[in-house]
Write an enzyme that holds these catalytic residues in place. Structure first.
Site, PDB file in Angstrom:
ATOM      1  N   LYS A 121       0.813  -1.222   0.000  1.00  0.00           N
ATOM      2  CA  LYS A 121       0.000   0.000   0.000  1.00  0.00           C
ATOM      3  C   LYS A 121       0.844   1.268   0.000  1.00  0.00           C
ATOM      4  O   LYS A 121       0.372   2.337  -0.385  1.00  0.00           O
ATOM      5  CB  LYS A 121      -0.985  -0.027   1.165  1.00  0.00           C
ATOM      6  CG  LYS A 121      -2.038  -1.113   0.974  1.00  0.00           C
ATOM      7  CD  LYS A 121      -3.144  -1.067   1.990  1.00  0.00           C
ATOM      8  CE  LYS A 121      -4.265  -2.026   1.614  1.00  0.00           C
ATOM      9  NZ  LYS A 121      -3.841  -3.456   1.641  1.00  0.00           N
TER      10      LYS A 121
HETATM   11  C1  LIG Z   1      -4.370  -4.488   0.875  1.00  0.00           C
HETATM   12  C2  LIG Z   1      -3.592  -5.728   0.740  1.00  0.00           C
HETATM   13  C3  LIG Z   1      -3.930  -6.724  -0.213  1.00  0.00           C
HETATM   14  C4  LIG Z   1      -5.153  -6.627  -1.099  1.00  0.00           C
HETATM   15  O1  LIG Z   1      -5.084  -5.620  -2.070  1.00  0.00           O
HETATM   16  P1  LIG Z   1      -6.419  -5.118  -2.804  1.00  0.00           P
HETATM   17  O2  LIG Z   1      -6.001  -3.925  -3.568  1.00  0.00           O
HETATM   18  O3  LIG Z   1      -7.375  -4.782  -1.696  1.00  0.00           O
HETATM   19  O4  LIG Z   1      -6.909  -6.214  -3.653  1.00  0.00           O
HETATM   20  C5  LIG Z   1      -3.128  -7.850  -0.296  1.00  0.00           C
HETATM   21  N1  LIG Z   1      -2.067  -8.022   0.510  1.00  0.00           N
HETATM   22  C6  LIG Z   1      -1.711  -7.102   1.425  1.00  0.00           C
HETATM   23  C7  LIG Z   1      -0.551  -7.367   2.311  1.00  0.00           C
HETATM   24  C8  LIG Z   1      -2.454  -5.922   1.573  1.00  0.00           C
HETATM   25  O5  LIG Z   1      -2.098  -5.025   2.501  1.00  0.00           O
END
Ligand SMILES: *Cc1c(COP(=O)(O)O)cnc(C)c1O
Length: 513
Positions: A121
């Protein structure tokens, strides 16, 4: 599609001439009609562009891509390049998102966790924080008599909160309040959030569950007086800037595997929850990056996998969210899926009806709200299956694939994946088994978090291996040191909106001093 000045529209609107600016799409987050912002048209690139892009650095590539989605009226090119460059200077890798090539035969791992909070993120939120700051400054220097401030309020079950805090710490005219359920997030996640001492950041540790926290945040956003007083903003995964920032690493890793040769076949496998990460891959493909398939890898919260495997495109939510070993993917519905659905609906329509996609989406989401499901129809799911495939993975399979990756990697550098990436790796193994090695397909599995963030699952899977040590093999020095830093947090004894509002009022007075 045309390459006219980039503007945005809502997925729920049937007005094709909405022409919303990038700035308002980013600062508003959600459209007034409840829809999500999408580009009015998707820019396309030529084979020459593709070749030119193939040798660019991550930052220069991000700039070329984003320029196509952001008009010079919103951000002049020079400023945009500076914002991008600053956003990725905080990453521990010069490549920002390095690719581990050939981890196993034709399986490659795209490491997205080299930002400040060790999770994918950061790629989006480091950029979003700088965008918010830029647009506020732009407004405030034009209107010095009425200085605008933004108050971000969010609830987190772990990863989003820390990535938001690291993206917004120390930013001018922005205050950040993150609610989390006391004792219900991992130790490292809590340490990451609470050891930030910047004056504009306050974590609120709430006695209650994540759902309690999220309900309060929703209530606070609905409180017009409070919202008016502080100009509330959100950083959840529906902000368009987050999707935009993620497009870069699809191209970047694609070039490393193919050297821009047109006949290379690449499948991206993406651990998915809210469909934000993989949606960026959809935009890359629509822009002109040749991909064989985008593979949605879900955990036992498998609404996307069920949709793709259904006859009639049934999108139906389960009654309860399952708590799995990959908690960042524990969702009932995937909020960004609405954006894909709009494009799928739009492509089904005859030219003279092309303005009806918003009406169709409105009906689907009304059905979802009242009946817990809708049917998009077999032609829509068929269209989706041209580009997407899906796999769902159980908790047991997560543990097994962490161990399998570990065992398959060569000594002395044992490779260790986190439980979210393990969902992706299991899905990759499944795909490889279906395609066969002779297919010559290259698999890029996106790695969304550093294994140190999810110690319990990693240890459970690996503790029986001789010589394995979490402290030695997994935990980076920087994260180890967090436990001795002083903490800044405010305890809230009950999940109660008036207590939270009072805490925010009180802290804003302190922040303004
Ligand atoms: C947010 C997140 C995801 C999922 O991503 P999306 O964009 O919601 O599909 C997968 N793995 C981790 C570690 C995350 O923080």
């Amino acid at each position: 599609m045309s390459q006219s000045k980039p503007t945005y529209r809502s997925t729920r609107s049937s007005n094709t001439n909405e022409n919303i600016s990038f700035e308002s799409a980013i600062m508003k987050g959600l459209a007034k009609d409840g829809g999500l912002f999408i580009p009015s048209s998707i820019p396309t690139i030529t084979a020459q562009d593709l070749k030119k892009w193939s040798t660019l650095s991550f930052v220069d590539l991000a700039f070329e891509i984003m320029k196509l989605y952001i008009s010079e009226d919103d951000i002049p090119a020079e400023n945009l390049h500076e914002i991008i460059s600053r956003s990725y200077s905080t990453f521990r890798s010069n490549e920002v998102t390095p690719l581990v090539k050939g981890l196993e035969s034709n399986i490659h791992i795209l490491e997205l966790f080299h930002g400040p909070t060790y999770a994918f993120k950061d790629v989006a939120l480091q950029f979003v924080g700088n965008l918010f700051e830029y647009f506020l400054n732009k407004h405030n220097s034009a209107n010095p008599a009425e200085i605008k401030k933004l108050t971000i309020v969010g609830a987190t079950s772990g990863d989003t909160g820390s990535a938001a805090i690291y993206g917004l710490r120390g930013k001018e005219n922005i205050r950040v309040f993150i609610l989390y359920p006391n004792g219900r997030i991992s130790k490292i996640q809590e340490e990451q959030m609470t050891t930030i001492q910047d004056k504009n950041v306050q974590t609120l540790s709430v006695t209650g569950t994540f759902d309690n926290c999220q309900d309060i945040v929703k209530e606070i956003f609905g409180d017009e007086e409070f919202n008016g007083k502080y100009n509330l903003g959100a950083v959840n995964s529906i902000n368009w800037a987050r999707i935009l920032a993620q497009i870069t690493y699809y191209f970047y890793s694609y070039f490393q595997i193919t050297n821009a040769q047109k006949d290379a076949k690449v499948k991206f496998v993406v651990p998915s929850g809210n469909f934000g990460d993989i949606l960026a891959g959809f935009f890359a493909a629509k822009m002109g990056m040749p991909v064989e398939k985008l593979v949605i890898a879900t955990n036992e919260n498998d609404i996307l996998d069920r949709f793709l495997k259904s006859e009639n495109g049934e999108y139906s939510r389960s009654d309860d969210v399952k708590a799995t070993l990959s908690p960042a993917m524990d969702i009932l519905i995937s909020s960004n899926f609405e954006r894909l659905l709009w494009f799928l609906a739009y492509e089904q329509l005859a030219d003279e009806d092309s303005d009806k996609a918003g009406d169709i989406l409105n009906q689907w989401f009304k059905d979802l709200k009242t009946n817990g499901k809708f049917e998009a129809g077999s032609s829509v799911v068929k269209a989706a299956s041209k580009l997407f495939d899906s796999e769902s993975v159980t908790d047991l399979e997560i543990l097994q694939s962490i161990a399998k990756v570990y065992q398959n990697s060569k000594n002395p550098n044992k490779y260790i994946v986190d439980p979210h990436t393990a969902v992706g790796m299991k899905a990759t193994y499944n795909q490889l088994a279906k395609d066969g090695l002779e297919s010559n397909i290259q698999y890029i599995c996106l790695s969304t978090a550093h294994p140190a963030k999810f110690a319990d699952a990693v240890n459970k899977s690996l503790e029986s291996f001789e010589g394995y040590s979490f402290d030695k093999d997994v935990l980076p020095e920087e994260l180890r040191k967090l436990s001795i830093l002083p903490k800044k947090l405010k305890l809230v004894s009950r999940a109660d909106i008036s207590l939270i509002k009072a805490a925010i009022d009180e802290e804003i007075i302190v922040m303004e001093q």
